[in-house]
Scaffold this motif. Structure first.
Motif, PDB file in Angstrom:
ATOM      1  N   ILE A 119       4.958   6.492  -0.830  1.00 29.43           N
ATOM      2  CA  ILE A 119       4.977   7.192   0.456  1.00 29.43           C
ATOM      3  C   ILE A 119       6.302   6.909   1.169  1.00 29.43           C
ATOM      4  CG2 ILE A 119       3.933   7.262   2.761  1.00 29.43           C
ATOM      5  CD1 ILE A 119       1.233   6.784   1.453  1.00 29.43           C
TER       6      ILE A 119
ATOM      7  N   THR B  12      -2.877  10.005   2.964  1.00 25.81           N
ATOM      8  CA  THR B  12      -1.644  10.676   2.561  1.00 25.81           C
ATOM      9  C   THR B  12      -1.535  10.642   1.038  1.00 25.81           C
ATOM     10  OG1 THR B  12      -0.497  10.051   4.602  1.00 25.81           O
ATOM     11  CG2 THR B  12       0.878  10.641   2.718  1.00 25.81           C
TER      12      THR B  12
ATOM     13  N   LEU C  43       8.082   6.316   4.388  1.00 23.06           N
ATOM     14  CA  LEU C  43       7.699   5.865   5.731  1.00 23.06           C
ATOM     15  C   LEU C  43       8.887   6.033   6.668  1.00 23.06           C
ATOM     16  CD1 LEU C  43       4.935   4.758   6.613  1.00 23.06           C
ATOM     17  CD2 LEU C  43       5.951   2.502   6.683  1.00 23.06           C
TER      18      LEU C  43
ATOM     19  N   GLN D 247       0.829  -1.216   0.000  1.00 23.31           N
ATOM     20  CA  GLN D 247       0.000   0.000   0.000  1.00 23.31           C
ATOM     21  C   GLN D 247       0.864   1.267   0.000  1.00 23.31           C
ATOM     22  OE1 GLN D 247      -0.972  -2.656   2.288  1.00 23.31           O
ATOM     23  NE2 GLN D 247      -2.251  -3.280   0.557  1.00 23.31           N
ATOM     24  N   TRP D 248       1.825   1.358   0.935  1.00 22.37           N
ATOM     25  CA  TRP D 248       2.606   2.596   0.988  1.00 22.37           C
ATOM     26  C   TRP D 248       3.663   2.676  -0.106  1.00 22.37           C
ATOM     27  CZ3 TRP D 248       7.773   1.711   2.381  1.00 22.37           C
ATOM     28  CH2 TRP D 248       8.054   0.574   3.152  1.00 22.37           C
TER      29      TRP D 248
ATOM     30  N   ILE E 118      -1.957   5.859   5.547  1.00 19.44           N
ATOM     31  CA  ILE E 118      -1.619   5.634   4.140  1.00 19.44           C
ATOM     32  C   ILE E 118      -2.749   6.131   3.236  1.00 19.44           C
ATOM     33  CG2 ILE E 118      -1.178   3.860   2.409  1.00 19.44           C
ATOM     34  CD1 ILE E 118       0.125   2.194   4.666  1.00 19.44           C
TER      35      ILE E 118
ATOM     36  N   LYS F 293       1.993   3.932  -3.402  1.00 16.65           N
ATOM     37  CA  LYS F 293       1.727   5.378  -3.483  1.00 16.65           C
ATOM     38  C   LYS F 293       3.016   6.201  -3.372  1.00 16.65           C
ATOM     39  CE  LYS F 293      -1.876   7.135  -1.466  1.00 16.65           C
ATOM     40  NZ  LYS F 293      -2.896   7.551  -0.477  1.00 16.65           N
TER      41      LYS F 293
ATOM     42  N   ASP G 285       0.813  11.843   9.493  1.00 17.43           N
ATOM     43  CA  ASP G 285       0.825  11.812   8.030  1.00 17.43           C
ATOM     44  C   ASP G 285       0.908  13.234   7.497  1.00 17.43           C
ATOM     45  OD1 ASP G 285      -1.918  12.917   7.394  1.00 17.43           O
ATOM     46  OD2 ASP G 285      -2.523  11.174   8.577  1.00 17.43           O
TER      47      ASP G 285
ATOM     48  N   HIS H 127      -3.284   2.045   8.139  1.00 15.95           N
ATOM     49  CA  HIS H 127      -4.025   2.093   6.877  1.00 15.95           C
ATOM     50  C   HIS H 127      -4.694   3.452   6.678  1.00 15.95           C
ATOM     51  CE1 HIS H 127      -4.369  -2.523   6.071  1.00 15.95           C
ATOM     52  NE2 HIS H 127      -3.135  -2.117   6.238  1.00 15.95           N
TER      53      HIS H 127
END
Length: 358
Positions: A228, A261, A230, A222-223, A258, A226, A284, A255
């Protein structure tokens, strides 16, 4: 003062003797009349005994009648007080929680206490009924939306003129809406399972930092998907708690971070132990939460941005579940946010956990 009390006692004694003498006189008159009509002439001693007994009986009956009369008047007066309470209880039993009783001016006794208790009970039941109605309305709304989509696209699939691409698209929507219904059902069951009478609480010592790290690794698709960034800092922390329940807390919070964001944003996860407290925070770089919404984010079905939440498949139950689990562990959770600058959720748990009593 003593002379007045003595005179009062003498007066009472005189009145009692006069009353007894009157009853004996009535008995004498009635027995004399009865003897004359019956032609019976008892001895003087027997006549006196009969008159004394009848006088006592008459005295008892008169006093009993007076007591019954006064008792009925007292009962009637009491019913004047308790009648409204009984009527209010009957209305409450039939589901009318709007009933309110007025206190009696100057009464600070049992009646006023009963009135306050009935009013408090009616208010609390009214609030519970309002919450129940709101809950039913929210559940119905959440169920109706995906069902409408499923029904509409299922009807569209019956068209023979539908292209393969459109058919695949409609089927994917039906699948997504079905998953929303399934998740809603799971969350409702989770909330019900967290009620005290349903809860099975099994605390045991384990490494909390390792659990959170595993949750982060499990959410990597998931992250990473995108883009992202972390940023994770987890101090080694051992806690005695229910591992399965707390895992739902970290999964929901991660979740959410994520989900809200934007692509290329950042999520910061921190775990430390301060002053006999385990402190977990997740921040976030999303759009944040409006100040007026921050006090409601842990309420069931609340959505700060309903259109955005619905587009991402949320039901507004995740944070309610999180708060419930944290409370079961004798901890707290709060949120800080500035619109446009992201949000920070902070969980605080006792470093030493004990199972809740009862």
């Amino acid at each position: 003062m003593r002379r007045r009390a003595l005179l009062g006692s003498v007066a009472v004694a005189v009145l009692v003797n006069l009353f007894l003498a009157a009853m004996v006189a009535v008995a004498f008159f009635l027995t004399a009349l009865a003897y004359e009509r019956a032609g019976y002439h008892p001895s003087a001693l027997l006549a006196q005994v009969i008159n004394a007994v009848l006088g006592s009986v008459f005295t008892f009956l008169v006093l009993l009648s007076i007591g019954a009369f006064l008792g009925s008047r007292r009962m009637h007066a009491q019913m004047g007080f308790f009648g409204p309470i009984i009527d209010a209880m009957e209305r409450i039993a039939k589901g009318d929680f709007s009933v309110r009783l007025d206190s009696v001016a100057g009464d600070n006794g049992v009646f006023d206490t009963l009135v306050n208790s009935v009013n408090t009970m009616a208010i609390e039941l009214d609030q519970m009924e309002a919450m129940r109605q709101e809950f039913i309305s929210n559940v119905s709304h959440e169920i109706q939306s995906p069902l409408t989509s499923i029904r509409g696209f299922a009807r569209a699939l019956q068209s023979d003129e539908l292209s393969p691409a459109d058919r695949a698209h409609y089927l994917s929507i039906i699948e997504a809406e079905s998953m929303r219904l399934s998740k809603l059902s799971d969350n409702l069951l989770a909330l019900a399972a967290l009620e005290p009478e349903q809860l099975t609480f099994e605390p045991r010592p384990y490494r909390l930092d390792r659990q959170i790290r595993n949750v982060i690794l499990a959410a990597e698709p998931q992250w990473m998907g995108k883009g992202i960034d972390l940023d994770v800092s987890l101090d080694p922390v051992t806690i005695a708690a229910d591992e399965d329940l707390l895992s739902q807390v970290w999964i929901n919070l991660l979740h959410n971070g994520i989900k809200f964001t934007p692509a290329g944003g950042s999520v910061f996860v921190r775990l430390a132990c301060h002053d006999a407290q385990v402190v977990f925070s997740i921040s976030d770089s999303g759009i944040g939460i409006a100040e007026e919404d921050q006090a409601h984010v842990f309420e069931r079905f609340f959505k700060a941005d309903r259109s955005r939440e619905r587009a991402q498949g949320g039901s507004g139950l995740g944070l309610a579940i999180v708060q419930k689990i944290v409370a079961i562990h004798l901890g707290t959770i709060d949120v800080e946010s500035t619109p446009g600058a992201g949000a920070t959720f902070t969980v605080r748990l006792p470093a030493t956990m004990l199972p809740p009593s009862g």
